[in-house]
Design an enzyme around this catalytic site. Structure first.
Site, PDB file in Angstrom:
ATOM      1  N   LYS A 187     -28.101-128.947  15.120  1.00 41.09           N
ATOM      2  CA  LYS A 187     -26.524-128.986  15.475  1.00 41.09           C
ATOM      3  C   LYS A 187     -25.636-129.990  14.608  1.00 41.09           C
ATOM      4  CE  LYS A 187     -27.053-127.162  19.980  1.00 41.09           C
ATOM      5  NZ  LYS A 187     -28.596-127.004  20.187  1.00 41.09           N
TER       6      LYS A 187
HETATM    7  C1  LIG Z   1     -29.317-126.179  20.575  1.00 39.88           C
HETATM    8  C2  LIG Z   1     -30.779-126.197  20.469  1.00 39.88           C
HETATM    9  C3  LIG Z   1     -31.690-125.326  20.367  1.00 39.88           C
HETATM   10  C4  LIG Z   1     -31.091-123.777  20.690  1.00 39.88           C
HETATM   11  O1  LIG Z   1     -30.166-123.245  19.691  1.00 39.88           O
HETATM   12  P1  LIG Z   1     -29.291-121.924  20.130  1.00 39.88           P
HETATM   13  O2  LIG Z   1     -28.136-121.775  19.184  1.00 39.88           O
HETATM   14  O3  LIG Z   1     -28.451-122.453  21.469  1.00 39.88           O
HETATM   15  O4  LIG Z   1     -29.897-120.817  20.385  1.00 39.88           O
HETATM   16  C5  LIG Z   1     -32.982-125.300  19.812  1.00 39.88           C
HETATM   17  N1  LIG Z   1     -33.269-126.328  19.560  1.00 39.88           N
HETATM   18  C6  LIG Z   1     -32.770-127.590  19.549  1.00 39.88           C
HETATM   19  C7  LIG Z   1     -33.295-128.707  19.364  1.00 39.88           C
HETATM   20  C8  LIG Z   1     -31.385-127.482  20.122  1.00 39.88           C
HETATM   21  O5  LIG Z   1     -30.818-128.595  20.030  1.00 39.88           O
END
Ligand SMILES: *Cc1c(COP(=O)(O)O)cnc(C)c1O
Length: 447
Positions: free
Chosen positions: A91
């Site tokens: 993120k």
């Molecule tokens: C947010 C997240 C996901 C999922 O991603 P999306 O965009 O919500 O599908 C997968 N792995 C981790 C470690 C995350 O923080």
């Protein structure tokens, strides 16, 4: 910066630009930030070139790896490590950029923004690190008190900048999320405090994520002399894999052959891809908590393309879903299956996958990445390199990893440093009145 459109729908660009093969191949020698500029510039017409370049460079200078998103090659899988940002989850890639972008736009218009959000862990810390220390933004992040991991809590509450406000609410993540939604629905309050969101429905976040698909495609295809690759994506809110879908639309035909949608036992999206069944079930807790989601917030963006870009059909479907909690889309199944394949991965499979990769390759997968790797093994095609998105550093989920490999994962320096740092957090009832009163006394106001 709007987040939701005024009618409650999500925003999308009018058209997805197409990159021709010659242009695409000419990007081969570019660095991550240079590819980011080429991709983003095709969607941005209101930021001068030099400014956009500077925003991008600044955003990825905070990453600890010179390549920003390095690849690791294990047998016939490529692991794309997206976790070298300040909070060790993918993120950061979007939220480091969003922090810089918002600050730039606010400075240009002499504005300010109070960001309010609820987190079950990763988004909150990435958002705080994107916004901390900025002049024109304050950030208020709610998390469920004592219901997130110790690392996640430390990452958020040890940030000392005065514009960061951590609020631990009594209750669950859903309670916190519901409170935030309530506060946002008070239009007067939202306006007077210029409340903004930084959640995964923001288009700029998706755009920043399109970049690593393009970059990885160039890197792996060039390296292996292949013209097509496949990606496996651990999926929760459908933001990450939707960025892959956009990349697939942009790149020359066939460059991205396949998108593997990998879920944990919260499998609504897997059922959608395999059976056309998008019906809500209870959220269950798993070892990959950032994917413990049922209604995926970016899903309606995909519906728009699935439904021949007819907004009225999308509106009708989303309305129906909000009433019934389900959509049956068997009519579209052939089309859906051209775009995605999908697998739901069990808790035992996650444990087994982490253990197996540690034994065979001395490589430690975090539980989210393990979901994607296991699904990738089920959908590999001869001759098409498979790239697995590694969405978090294993040390963020140390307890699960230790159970699988018999020892704790190595702590990267940024986590080791958190030990013993003073932390700051307000514990509150999850009541709208209490939260609004807190915002009123701490949010930035019109001068
Ligand atoms: C947010 C997240 C996901 C999922 O991603 P999306 O965009 O919500 O599908 C997968 N792995 C981790 C470690 C995350 O923080």
């Amino acid at each position: 910066m709007t987040g939701l459109a005024e009618d409650g729908g999500l925003l999308l660009p009018r058209a997805i630009p197409r990159i021709d093969r010659t242009t695409f191949e000419s990007w081969q020698p570019l660095s991550y930030s240079e590819v980011a500029f080429e991709v983003m510039a095709r969607f941005v017409d209101d930021i001068p070139t030099t400014d956009l370049k500077a925003l991008i460079n600044k955003s990825y200078a905070t990453f600890s790896d010179a390549q920003v998103v390095p690849h690791v090659h294990l047998d016939d899988l490529h692991i794309l490590e997206l976790f070298h940002g300040p909070t060790l989850a993918f993120k950061d890639i979007a939220l480091q950029f969003l922090g810089n972008l918002f600050e730039y736009l606010l400075a240009r218009d002499d504005g300010f923004l109070n960001i309010l959000g609820a987190t079950s862990g990763d988004t909150g810390s990435a958002a705080i690190y994107g916004v901390k220390g900025r002049e024109r933004m304050r950030i208020f992040i709610l998390h469920p008190h004592q219901r997130i991991s110790e690392v996640q809590e430390k990452q958020m509450t040890t940030v000392a900048d005065a514009n960061v406000f951590n609020i631990a609410v009594t209750g669950t993540f859903d309670d916190a999320q519901a409170a935030v939604k309530k506060i946002f629905s008070d239009i007067e309050f939202k306006k007077s405090f210029r409340l903004g969101a930084i959640n995964s429905i923001n288009w700029a976040r998706i755009l920043a994520q399109v970049v690593y698909y393009v970059y990885s495609c160039l890197h792996v295809a060039g390296h292996e002399k292949h013209s097509a690759v496949a990606f496996s994506v651990p999926t929760g809110n459908f933001g990450d894999i939707f960025a892959g879908y956009i990349a697939k639309k942009m790149l020359p035909e066939g460059s991205i052959r396949k998108l593997v949608l990998a879920t944990n036992s919260n499998d609504i999206l897997t059922r959608f891809v395999n059976e056309g069944d998008y019906s809500l079930a209870e959220v269950v807790s798993t070892s990959s908590p950032s994917m413990d989601i049922q209604a995926a917030s970016n899903f309606e963006r995909y519906l728009y393309y699935l439904m021949d870009k007819e907004p009225d059909l999308v509106r009708e479907a989303m309305l129906k879903f909000s009433v019934d909690g389900k959509l049956y889309m068997q009519n579209y199944l052939a089309h859906i299956k051209r775009d995605f394949v999908a697998s739901a991965i069990s808790e035992d499979e996650v444990q087994d996958t982490i253990a197996r990769y540690y034994e065979q390759h001395h490589y430690t997968l975090d539980p989210h990445t393990a979901v994607g790797v296991k699904a990738a093994e089920q959908h590999r095609d001869q001759g098409v390199p498979m790239i697995c998105l590694a969405t978090a550093h294993p040390a963020k989920f140390g307890a699960t990893v230790e159970r699988a490999i018999g020892r704790p994962p190595e702590l990267p320096p940024s986590l080791a440093e958190l030990e013993g740092k003073p932390s700051r957090c307000e514990v509150m009832d999850c009541s709208i009145e209490v939260l609004m009163a807190y915002l009123e006394s701490h949010a930035q106001k019109n001068p």
